[in-house]
Design a protein around this motif. Structure first.
Motif, PDB file in Angstrom:
ATOM      1  N   ARG A  78      32.484   7.633  34.491  1.00 54.80           N
ATOM      2  CA  ARG A  78      33.202   8.872  34.220  1.00 54.80           C
ATOM      3  C   ARG A  78      34.671   8.756  34.624  1.00 54.80           C
ATOM      4  O   ARG A  78      35.550   9.230  33.950  1.00 54.80           O
ATOM      5  CB  ARG A  78      32.560  10.044  34.948  1.00 54.80           C
ATOM      6  CG  ARG A  78      33.278  11.361  34.721  1.00 54.80           C
ATOM      7  CD  ARG A  78      32.598  12.488  35.425  1.00 54.80           C
ATOM      8  NE  ARG A  78      31.370  12.878  34.783  1.00 54.80           N
ATOM      9  CZ  ARG A  78      31.291  13.784  33.804  1.00 54.80           C
ATOM     10  NH1 ARG A  78      32.358  14.359  33.367  1.00 54.80           N
ATOM     11  NH2 ARG A  78      30.143  14.097  33.283  1.00 54.80           N
ATOM     12  N   TRP A 113      39.850  11.570  28.945  1.00 51.26           N
ATOM     13  CA  TRP A 113      38.534  10.961  28.764  1.00 51.26           C
ATOM     14  C   TRP A 113      38.012  11.104  27.342  1.00 51.26           C
ATOM     15  O   TRP A 113      36.834  10.903  27.086  1.00 51.26           O
ATOM     16  CB  TRP A 113      37.532  11.579  29.736  1.00 51.26           C
ATOM     17  CG  TRP A 113      37.867  11.290  31.148  1.00 51.26           C
ATOM     18  CD1 TRP A 113      37.783  10.102  31.785  1.00 51.26           C
ATOM     19  CD2 TRP A 113      38.359  12.217  32.104  1.00 51.26           C
ATOM     20  NE1 TRP A 113      38.191  10.222  33.087  1.00 51.26           N
ATOM     21  CE2 TRP A 113      38.552  11.515  33.304  1.00 51.26           C
ATOM     22  CE3 TRP A 113      38.660  13.567  32.071  1.00 51.26           C
ATOM     23  CZ2 TRP A 113      39.023  12.119  34.453  1.00 51.26           C
ATOM     24  CZ3 TRP A 113      39.134  14.165  33.216  1.00 51.26           C
ATOM     25  CH2 TRP A 113      39.317  13.450  34.392  1.00 51.26           C
ATOM     26  N   ALA A 114      38.870  11.466  26.405  1.00 52.97           N
ATOM     27  CA  ALA A 114      38.436  11.669  25.023  1.00 52.97           C
ATOM     28  C   ALA A 114      37.840  10.398  24.433  1.00 52.97           C
ATOM     29  O   ALA A 114      36.821  10.434  23.744  1.00 52.97           O
ATOM     30  CB  ALA A 114      39.595  12.149  24.166  1.00 52.97           C
ATOM     31  N   LEU A 129      36.340   8.020  25.959  1.00 55.14           N
ATOM     32  CA  LEU A 129      35.038   7.776  26.573  1.00 55.14           C
ATOM     33  C   LEU A 129      33.955   8.625  25.911  1.00 55.14           C
ATOM     34  O   LEU A 129      32.870   8.145  25.613  1.00 55.14           O
ATOM     35  CB  LEU A 129      35.114   8.068  28.069  1.00 55.14           C
ATOM     36  CG  LEU A 129      33.885   7.743  28.896  1.00 55.14           C
ATOM     37  CD1 LEU A 129      33.649   6.244  28.910  1.00 55.14           C
ATOM     38  CD2 LEU A 129      34.075   8.250  30.301  1.00 55.14           C
ATOM     39  N   TYR A 130      34.274   9.890  25.667  1.00 59.37           N
ATOM     40  CA  TYR A 130      33.298  10.757  25.026  1.00 59.37           C
ATOM     41  C   TYR A 130      33.079  10.379  23.565  1.00 59.37           C
ATOM     42  O   TYR A 130      31.971  10.486  23.044  1.00 59.37           O
ATOM     43  CB  TYR A 130      33.710  12.214  25.158  1.00 59.37           C
ATOM     44  CG  TYR A 130      33.599  12.710  26.577  1.00 59.37           C
ATOM     45  CD1 TYR A 130      32.384  12.696  27.240  1.00 59.37           C
ATOM     46  CD2 TYR A 130      34.707  13.157  27.267  1.00 59.37           C
ATOM     47  CE1 TYR A 130      32.270  13.116  28.552  1.00 59.37           C
ATOM     48  CE2 TYR A 130      34.614  13.591  28.576  1.00 59.37           C
ATOM     49  CZ  TYR A 130      33.394  13.562  29.212  1.00 59.37           C
ATOM     50  OH  TYR A 130      33.289  13.977  30.507  1.00 59.37           O
ATOM     51  N   GLY A 134      30.720   7.560  23.566  1.00 57.01           N
ATOM     52  CA  GLY A 134      29.352   8.038  23.770  1.00 57.01           C
ATOM     53  C   GLY A 134      28.732   8.556  22.488  1.00 57.01           C
ATOM     54  O   GLY A 134      27.568   8.280  22.187  1.00 57.01           O
ATOM     55  N   GLU A 135      29.526   9.292  21.704  1.00 57.63           N
ATOM     56  CA  GLU A 135      29.003   9.797  20.430  1.00 57.63           C
ATOM     57  C   GLU A 135      28.728   8.664  19.449  1.00 57.63           C
ATOM     58  O   GLU A 135      27.746   8.688  18.711  1.00 57.63           O
ATOM     59  CB  GLU A 135      29.990  10.801  19.825  1.00 57.63           C
ATOM     60  CG  GLU A 135      30.093  12.096  20.599  1.00 57.63           C
ATOM     61  CD  GLU A 135      28.766  12.827  20.687  1.00 57.63           C
ATOM     62  OE1 GLU A 135      28.038  12.889  19.682  1.00 57.63           O
ATOM     63  OE2 GLU A 135      28.459  13.337  21.774  1.00 57.63           O
ATOM     64  N   TYR A 169      27.088   9.629  31.758  1.00 57.08           N
ATOM     65  CA  TYR A 169      28.448   9.428  32.268  1.00 57.08           C
ATOM     66  C   TYR A 169      28.421   9.420  33.778  1.00 57.08           C
ATOM     67  O   TYR A 169      27.728  10.151  34.411  1.00 57.08           O
ATOM     68  CB  TYR A 169      29.385  10.518  31.757  1.00 57.08           C
ATOM     69  CG  TYR A 169      29.497  10.532  30.260  1.00 57.08           C
ATOM     70  CD1 TYR A 169      30.339   9.629  29.615  1.00 57.08           C
ATOM     71  CD2 TYR A 169      28.765  11.427  29.506  1.00 57.08           C
ATOM     72  CE1 TYR A 169      30.451   9.628  28.250  1.00 57.08           C
ATOM     73  CE2 TYR A 169      28.889  11.421  28.132  1.00 57.08           C
ATOM     74  CZ  TYR A 169      29.715  10.519  27.504  1.00 57.08           C
ATOM     75  OH  TYR A 169      29.820  10.523  26.151  1.00 57.08           O
TER      76      TYR A 169
END
Length: 72
Positions: free
Chosen positions: A44, A52-53, A55-56, A59-60, A72
């Motif tokens: 995280r 953190w865009a 990173l997210y 994840g998607e 995270y």
């Protein structure tokens, strides 16, 4: 001999490439198998990052690839 590209020839080529993409068959034979591991854990806090865009989004994208448990 030099080939001259005009708008009409360019649009005809682009339209034929688009039609070939739509008409082309996509089968599951070329698809990769699901990953062996279905869970992944992402950090995280990465070295003082303020955004953190990415990173997210990662994840998607991992969920779209077949990972079911992204933490995270």
């Amino acid at each position: 001999m030099q080939i001259i590209q005009n708008r009409r020839r360019f649009l005809a080529g682009a339209a034929s490439a688009g039609a070939a993409g739509l008409i082309g068959t996509s089968t599951q034979a070329w698809a990769e198998p699901l990953p062996e591991t279905t869970s992944v854990r992402l950090p995280r806090y990465i070295g003082g990052a303020y955004c953190w865009a990415g990173l997210y989004l990662a994840g998607e994208m991992l969920r779209a690839e077949g990972f079911t448990d992204v933490r995270y």
